[in-house]
Structures are given as C-alpha cells and as structure tokens.
Design a protein around this motif. Structure first.
Motif, PDB file in Angstrom:
ATOM      1  N   UNK A 348       1.046  -1.709  -0.197  1.00  0.00           N
ATOM      2  CA  UNK A 348      -0.068   0.520  -0.019  1.00  0.00           C
ATOM      3  C   UNK A 348       0.684   0.817  -0.165  1.00  0.00           C
ATOM      4  N   UNK A 349       0.462   2.334  -0.777  1.00  0.00           N
ATOM      5  CA  UNK A 349       1.648   3.501  -1.220  1.00  0.00           C
ATOM      6  C   UNK A 349       0.230   4.144  -1.311  1.00  0.00           C
ATOM      7  N   UNK A 355       0.817  -4.304  -7.236  1.00  0.00           N
ATOM      8  CA  UNK A 355       0.896  -5.098  -6.980  1.00  0.00           C
ATOM      9  C   UNK A 355       0.748  -5.783  -8.524  1.00  0.00           C
ATOM     10  N   UNK A 356       3.049  -6.617  -8.045  1.00  0.00           N
ATOM     11  CA  UNK A 356       2.685  -6.872  -8.849  1.00  0.00           C
ATOM     12  C   UNK A 356       3.820  -8.717  -9.178  1.00  0.00           C
ATOM     13  N   UNK A 357       3.253  -9.862 -10.399  1.00  0.00           N
ATOM     14  CA  UNK A 357       3.413 -11.255  -9.929  1.00  0.00           C
ATOM     15  C   UNK A 357       4.516 -11.517 -11.580  1.00  0.00           C
ATOM     16  N   UNK A 358       4.932 -12.339 -11.175  1.00  0.00           N
ATOM     17  CA  UNK A 358       5.192 -13.040 -12.621  1.00  0.00           C
ATOM     18  C   UNK A 358       6.197 -11.836 -13.783  1.00  0.00           C
ATOM     19  N   UNK A 408      -0.796  -4.448 -11.440  1.00  0.00           N
ATOM     20  CA  UNK A 408      -1.827  -3.518 -10.964  1.00  0.00           C
ATOM     21  C   UNK A 408      -1.428  -2.407 -10.238  1.00  0.00           C
ATOM     22  N   UNK A 409      -2.550  -1.893 -10.458  1.00  0.00           N
ATOM     23  CA  UNK A 409      -2.328  -0.481  -9.604  1.00  0.00           C
ATOM     24  C   UNK A 409      -3.921   0.043  -8.906  1.00  0.00           C
ATOM     25  N   UNK A 410      -4.342   0.473  -8.036  1.00  0.00           N
ATOM     26  CA  UNK A 410      -5.617   1.440  -7.993  1.00  0.00           C
ATOM     27  C   UNK A 410      -5.573   1.422  -6.383  1.00  0.00           C
ATOM     28  N   UNK A 411      -6.944   2.212  -6.706  1.00  0.00           N
ATOM     29  CA  UNK A 411      -7.246   2.571  -4.876  1.00  0.00           C
ATOM     30  C   UNK A 411      -8.077   0.746  -4.025  1.00  0.00           C
ATOM     31  N   UNK A 412      -8.635   0.479  -4.856  1.00  0.00           N
ATOM     32  CA  UNK A 412      -9.336  -0.672  -4.345  1.00  0.00           C
ATOM     33  C   UNK A 412      -9.403  -1.888  -5.343  1.00  0.00           C
ATOM     34  N   UNK A 417      -7.038  -8.601  -8.285  1.00  0.00           N
ATOM     35  CA  UNK A 417      -7.164  -9.049  -9.143  1.00  0.00           C
ATOM     36  C   UNK A 417      -5.532 -10.018  -9.394  1.00  0.00           C
ATOM     37  N   UNK A 418      -4.336  -9.643  -8.958  1.00  0.00           N
ATOM     38  CA  UNK A 418      -3.195  -9.479  -9.379  1.00  0.00           C
ATOM     39  C   UNK A 418      -3.072 -11.204  -9.014  1.00  0.00           C
ATOM     40  N   UNK A 419      -3.845 -11.586  -7.145  1.00  0.00           N
ATOM     41  CA  UNK A 419      -4.025 -13.198  -6.860  1.00  0.00           C
ATOM     42  C   UNK A 419      -4.059 -14.180  -7.514  1.00  0.00           C
ATOM     43  N   UNK A 420      -5.815 -13.350  -9.352  1.00  0.00           N
ATOM     44  CA  UNK A 420      -6.518 -14.468  -9.549  1.00  0.00           C
ATOM     45  C   UNK A 420      -4.829 -14.290 -10.986  1.00  0.00           C
TER      46      UNK A 420
END
Length: 568
Positions: A348-349, A355-358, A408-412, A417-420
């Motif tokens: 959280x910033x 978030x990120x993955x891969x 992924x970057x967003x307020x919520x 989505x990054x987990x999916x």
C-alpha cells in the motif's frame, strides 16, 4: 533362555538456526510429522516468529503495540510443539563433517557445541549498509527487527523528530514513507533508480512516483546519499548527489536506511554449501543444500521462477513460510516439494495498492520472449457504486499465448486481480483462458466483465491479430525512427481539449465512418481514446473499411500521458 535386550532408537536431532517465519515453520512442521525428534531452535535476537512486514505500521501508529507483531514466544512453542527455542543464542560456526554447531551466548560470552542429525539454516538476510560517511551516526536505522521498530519509535518520540530521510524506495522504504508521513513527519525519499518501486516497469512505477508526490513526499530520483551529517545529538541531514552531477543538502532528524538486503550466508559457507547465481544458498526442490543433512529455507535460500525455471531470489514472508514447511516435512519423511515462485507482492502506498506477479515487460524481453503488452484501465467496480480506476499491465508470449506477468495499481482491487492472475500464470493459463474464468460478480465488488476478463479479451485479440495493440513507448520509438504513422483521436472534443497525443488527427468515433476518406488506408494507423475501449471501436471501424494496419493505443491517452511524464 536369555531374552534379547530392547534397543531404543536414538531420537532424530534437528537444529534450526533462525526463528522468524521460515525457521519456526520448519520446526512446527517437523514436529507435526514426528513426536520423537528433539528439535532446538537457536535465535540470536530476543523476538521470534514476528511479522517483519508489520514493523512500519507500528512506527506509524496503525499497530498500537509492537507486541501485536510478536504473538508467540519460546514458552508458547514449547507448550504447543515441544520445541525448544533458545533466544539470545547465536550459532557462530558449523562443522558439517562432525554435524555440530558452535553456539555463543552474547550476554555472557559462553560458547558450547550442539550436535544435529539435520540442520536447517534459516538465517535470513542482513541489511545492506552503504559505504557512506556518517551512516553509523545516532539516528540512522534499518528496519529489520522489532528492536529496530522500537528504537525508531523511541527516537521520534523522545527527540521530537519532524523530518525524516528514507534511503531506498522499495517495499520497506515505501511503507516507512507512508507511515512517517501519517505520523506528521516531513519525508524526503532518495532512490538511485529512475523511479520508486524499481522492480516494476517504468510506465507503472511512474504512477507510484506521482502518488508519493501527491502526498507531499520530497522524492529524489536518480540520486544517492553522499554522506550523512550529524552533531553530538545525532543526525542533522544528508548530502545528496544526483546522477547528473548536481549536489544538494536536506535536513533530517531521522534516517531510515532501506537500500536493500543480502542473504546471510556466512554459516552456509562454513558448512561448504554451494551458493547459487543469485548469491543465495542453492537448494533443490525439497530445500536441501549441496551438503548432506543441511537444509536452507526462507530469505537465505534461492528459489526458481515458475515461468522461466531460472534461479531467482525474492525475499518475501510468504515464500519463507512455504519453504520452511517443505523442509520440515522433507526431513521427517514427507513428500512436499517447492514449486517455484512468481515474486507476487502487494504494497500500500497511501491511497494506492501496488501489486505485481511474474515477469515484467523488461524481464520477459530479456528472457527472449516476443511479448504482447496490454495496459488495461477499468474501474474496479461500477462507478455508480464508487468504482475507481484500476490499471493492469499484462505481459504475454505472442508465440504461445501464455500469460507471463502482470502489474496492477489502483485504489482498490489490485490485490484481488493480481492474485487471480498469479493463479492463472502458475497453472500455465493462456490469455484466452482469462475471459472464461467464472469470477464472482456483484456491483459492490466488481463489474460484470471484470478487469481480468477484459485483460484476457484484449490480449487474445491482439495476439491473434484481430485487434493489435501498440504501447506508447513503441509508438514514440517508431515515430522517432522516422516511420510515418497516422494517429487518430476518436474521443470527444471536450476530452481532446484536456490533453492529446502529439501530431494526432481528431475524428470522433461517431464521425469516423463518414470521414474515413480523410485518412490514408495505406499508412500504419493508431487509434486511441481515453483508456482504450473506444479506441478499439475505432480500430474495428477502420479495419472493416479496408485499413489493413490498425493498432489501438494500449491504455489510451491516459497511459500515453503517464508515459510522456517519464521523459526527462
């Protein structure tokens, strides 16, 4: 007749060095598998099994007591698992041939030996201490242990600190920046890379830069700390050096040194264990090192990437817990094996989840993939229920259609989505599979076509040539190389008046069919809107009218303007 004597088998002796996430997980799993083993955990510090990731939130006041981050103590482990945890005991040497460790009590200086059948190295990491004058001055702190957090909190309270310098804009640096700001301190962040959160692609990390500045953070990028200034009372400021040669000074009552960590491999070297190319301890899929009966888990151990299979080192608490459990199982007869990592993370910033993955776009290109890139900007849920923009950058392999990574970057909604997407990558999903995922829908949580669905649809169309995409960076590069590309803005005049892609023509979507003759169908064409959906509609119109080379600008004008902000 003489009875045969009964011989009791010697109990398995397990020694664990380190008692945070990985070490305690190894000990707990080993005990679950066997009641007969003697399990001893040595810890040089006094806190065990703590949440290192929660430390900044104690400093900022979101966690009321540091004790909340250390819910278990040696007595709890003894009662729950029959595991002896000896804090204030540092393992200083390993003799792998004799299967012994030498233990020192720092408070008394006394040393003794203990023997083992299986040795688990969970020695974690050590902070990188940059070679800077004054880095050891009072008021300069790492953020690794509860003791560090207590010291930072006490320094701020007792000294009335009002200005903080955070060196490094990775996870801990960003968390500390947020928490120190919320506590009322003026914060300067110094980062040697061109952007905060340098693990992400620049076009995504630039959004983190903007969020920091929006909250009043003095962000100094492409800058190093040349020296820390201090007087008899402690830190007073720092001298900064820009990559362009400029010099500056900042005042500070407190310095947080979060420039990075390195695996703490000293005991592994003593034992003769091989290190991998990342500098961490090389292990197999059961966490065995190259030395018999020596295992390595957590942040000190190397892992491998789910996508590439290459060795990687990404120190995260989630991985530490997994690898500890795997080693504890394997050394007591279990069958667990490590299946690799994607480096999935979220931080959280201020008002954004990051978030990120891969693989990132840069990493995928370096690994040899021919990548397709999508910037998908959609609300996390319907705007009529407060939906706010969520930016997903997804990277896929054009040849196979496999999803390689996402940010992924967003307020919520970034975490969900990054987990999916991490799950999809783990199981080798094709981008087309994303559209078919049966995801939960309610307007309080998501849109009917979730941002994940849109990501799959757009990437599938792009890869199969139905709706090619072009990133802002690629558009600028091709234009810079002299290629003639006609760029068509299909938005309303009101939207265009706010900002536009340079040298673009304006033909609103509703007029595109009747005004298409104003365009040259032989030229490469790029359509764009604000975020991408209307641009795709314009792309389809032109393709149906005989334009053969039409791409949609990935992420639309919003993404282009974010890209433009990266220019020096």
């Amino acid at each position: 007749m003489t009875e045969n004597p009964v011989h009791e088998e010697r109990a398995l002796r397990i020694v664990v060095v380190g008692s945070v996430a990985a070490g305690t997980s190894a000990a707990a799993k080993a005990r679950r598998n066997t009641e007969s083993a003697r399990i001893t955990v040595y810890e040089r510090d006094h806190d065990i099994s703590y949440s290192g990731c929660g430390l900044p939130y104690f400093v900022g006041g979101e966690v009321e007591s540091v004790d909340r981050l250390t819910p278990r103590d040696p007595a709890w482990f003894a009662a729950r698992y029959g595991v002896e945890v000896r804090t204030g005991h540092e393992v200083v040497a390993v003799d792998a041939a004799a299967r012994t460790v030498t233990v020192r009590e720092p408070t008394t200086g006394r040393t003794f030996e203990d023997d083992y059948d299986e040795l688990v190295l969970a020695t974690g990491v050590r902070p990188v201490v940059p070679p800077i004058d004054g880095i050891d001055a009072p008021g300069v702190f790492p953020v690794r242990t509860p003791s560090d957090a207590r010291a930072i909190d006490a320094w701020i309270t007792e000294r009335g600190a009002r200005r903080a310098l955070v060196v490094g804009a990775g996870y801990i640096g960003l968390e500390m920046t947020e928490q120190l700001t919320s506590r009322g301190l003026e914060v300067t962040v110094v980062e040697t890379a061109e952007h905060a959160m340098p693990r992400m692609d620049p076009d995504m990390s630039a959004r983190v830069d903007a969020e920091l500045r929006r909250h009043g953070v003095d962000l100094r990028l492409s800058t190093t700390v040349a020296g820390v200034r201090a007087d008899d009372d402690g830190v007073t400021g720092a001298d900064l050096q820009g990559r362009d040669g400029t010099a500056d000074q900042v005042a500070a009552d407190l310095v947080i040194a979060s420039v990075g960590v390195r695996p703490n491999t000293e005991l592994a070297r003593q034992a003769g264990a091989e290190l991998g190319p990342t500098g961490a301890i090389a292990v197999d899929r059961r966490q065995r090192t190259s030395v018999e009966h020596v295992w390595a888990v957590g942040d000190v151990a190397e892992s491998f990437h789910v996508v590439t299979g290459d060795p990687v080192w990404v120190p995260l608490g989630s991985t530490a817990n997994k690898t500890g459990r795997i080693a504890g199982d394997a050394m007591t007869g279990g069958t667990l094996e490590h299946r690799g990592i994607l480096g999935t993370s979220v931080v959280r910033v201020f008002d954004l989840g990051v978030a990120q993955t891969g693989l990132t776009e840069q990493q995928a290109g370096a690994a040899g993939y021919d990548v397709e890139v999508l910037h998908n900007i959609k609300p996390d849920r319907p705007e009529y229920l407060g939906g706010r923009p969520l930016v997903i950058k997804a990277v896929a392999d054009r040849a196979s259609g496999r999803l390689l990574g996402a940010q992924a970057i967003g307020a919520s909604g970034a975490d969900k989505r990054i987990d999916i997407l991490a799950t999809a990558i783990t199981f080798g999903a094709d981008v087309a599979d994303l559209f078919h995922l049966d995801l939960a829908y309610s307007p309080t949580y998501a849109t009917t076509k979730d941002p994940v669905h849109y990501t799959g649809m757009a990437l599938t169309n792009a890869i199969h040539g139905q709706a090619p995409l072009i990133t802002p960076a690629e558009l600028d590069r091709r234009r810079h190389d002299g290629e003639q590309i006609q760029v068509v803005d299909v938005r309303s005049a009101k939207d265009r008046a706010r900002s536009a892609v340079p040298d673009s023509v304006h033909i609103p979507l509703a007029e595109l069919r009747t005004r298409a003759a104003e365009l040259d169908p032989a030229l490469p064409t790029v359509t764009y809107c604000n975020k991408g959906v209307t641009g795709n509609a314009g792309q389809n119109v032109l393709r149906n009218l005989g334009f053969t080379d039409v791409a949609n600008l990935s992420g639309g004008n919003q993404n282009y303007q974010a890209h433009a902000a990266l220019r020096p």
